[in-house]
Design an enzyme around this catalytic site. Structure first.
Site, PDB file in Angstrom:
ATOM      1  N   ASP A 163      65.273  12.267  46.495  1.00  0.00           N
ATOM      2  CA  ASP A 163      65.050  12.765  47.850  1.00  0.00           C
ATOM      3  C   ASP A 163      65.798  14.061  48.141  1.00  0.00           C
ATOM      4  OD1 ASP A 163      63.256  10.862  48.510  1.00  0.00           O
ATOM      5  OD2 ASP A 163      64.609   9.617  49.676  1.00  0.00           O
ATOM      6  N   TYR A 191      62.027   8.257  56.120  1.00  0.00           N
ATOM      7  CA  TYR A 191      63.410   7.833  56.333  1.00  0.00           C
ATOM      8  C   TYR A 191      64.169   8.810  57.225  1.00  0.00           C
ATOM      9  CZ  TYR A 191      63.320   4.187  52.762  1.00  0.00           C
ATOM     10  OH  TYR A 191      63.043   3.056  52.048  1.00  0.00           O
TER      11      TYR A 191
END
Length: 235
Positions: free
Chosen positions: A63, A147
């Site tokens: 990420d 997220y």
């Protein structure tokens, strides 16, 4: 429907520091508070998915590196993202053409009372001594896909460092036949499987608790051996 809301809105919580804060931040971004950390950074966040069935067995997101943690950082606001006497730091990022770009208020720094650290009430004199604990909190928030990572470093007056990462998420989902279960995830709705996965942070922690002469001391407690005269009742 309820006749009245299940809770009323909270009244504002105001944090006032009329004497100012204890930490300082130089023009170069050096934060000075207590001797605890020399350098702290996170280089990567990897998310492997725990499902051996193709193609999920190859699914592993990086990420921070793939998406770009800096470009997904939130611009923080006083009152919700950060509370109290806040020092904000900007970030200078590199655009695709190589030119620098400044993003405002992506890091917030503040102190927070953390309850009673130590107390003793002297029954002979009737006097009490109380010391309160205090934390320095350095926080940033990034939005990566589905997220929200709320990351903060907590440094307190006991020389304790804690890194906290709270996730607010709408989970990734795959299809599954209605009525079936899977060891590789959790059923969150009819025909919907949320796959098991992990979030692994790669961190560099360069501590400086004793300035640059860090030492580690261990202490263990062992029972005394049983002796008829000195210790007859040990176990």
């Amino acid at each position: 429907m309820l006749d009245k809301p299940d809770r009323m809105d909270f009244k504002p919580l105001d944090v006032i520091r009329k004497h100012g804060v204890f930490f300082t931040v130089t023009d170069g971004g050096l934060v000075e508070w207590q001797n605890l950390i020399h350098r702290l950074s996170f280089s990567e966040l990897t998310v492997p998915y725990c499902d051996p069935r193709p193609p999920h067995h190859r699914k592993q997101a990086f990420d921070f590196g793939d998406v770009g943690a800096g470009w997904t950082a939130n611009q923080l606001g006083l009152g919700c993202d950060c509370l109290g006497a806040i020092k904000y730091l900007d970030a200078t990022l590199v655009k695709p053409d190589g030119e620098p770009s400044t993003v405002k208020n992506v890091i917030c720094i503040h102190e927070q009372d953390d309850g009673i650290l130590w107390k003793h009430n002297n029954l002979m004199t009737g006097r009490a001594v109380v010391v309160r604990d205090r934390k320095l909190i350095i926080q940033f928030i990034i939005t990566l896909g589905n997220y929200e990572y709320i990351s903060s470093y907590h440094l307190d007056s006991r020389k304790v460092f804690t890194s906290r990462h709270a996730r607010r998420v709408s989970c990734r989902r795959v299809s599954i036949d209605p009525g079936k279960t899977s060891p590789y995830g959790t059923i969150v709705g009819p025909g919907v499987l949320a796959q098991n996965h992990q979030h692994i942070f790669a961190a560099r922690i360069d501590a400086a608790i004793d300035v640059h002469r860090n030492t580690v001391t261990t202490e263990d407690y062992l029972p005394m051996p049983m002796e008829p005269e000195r210790n007859p009742y040990t176990q």
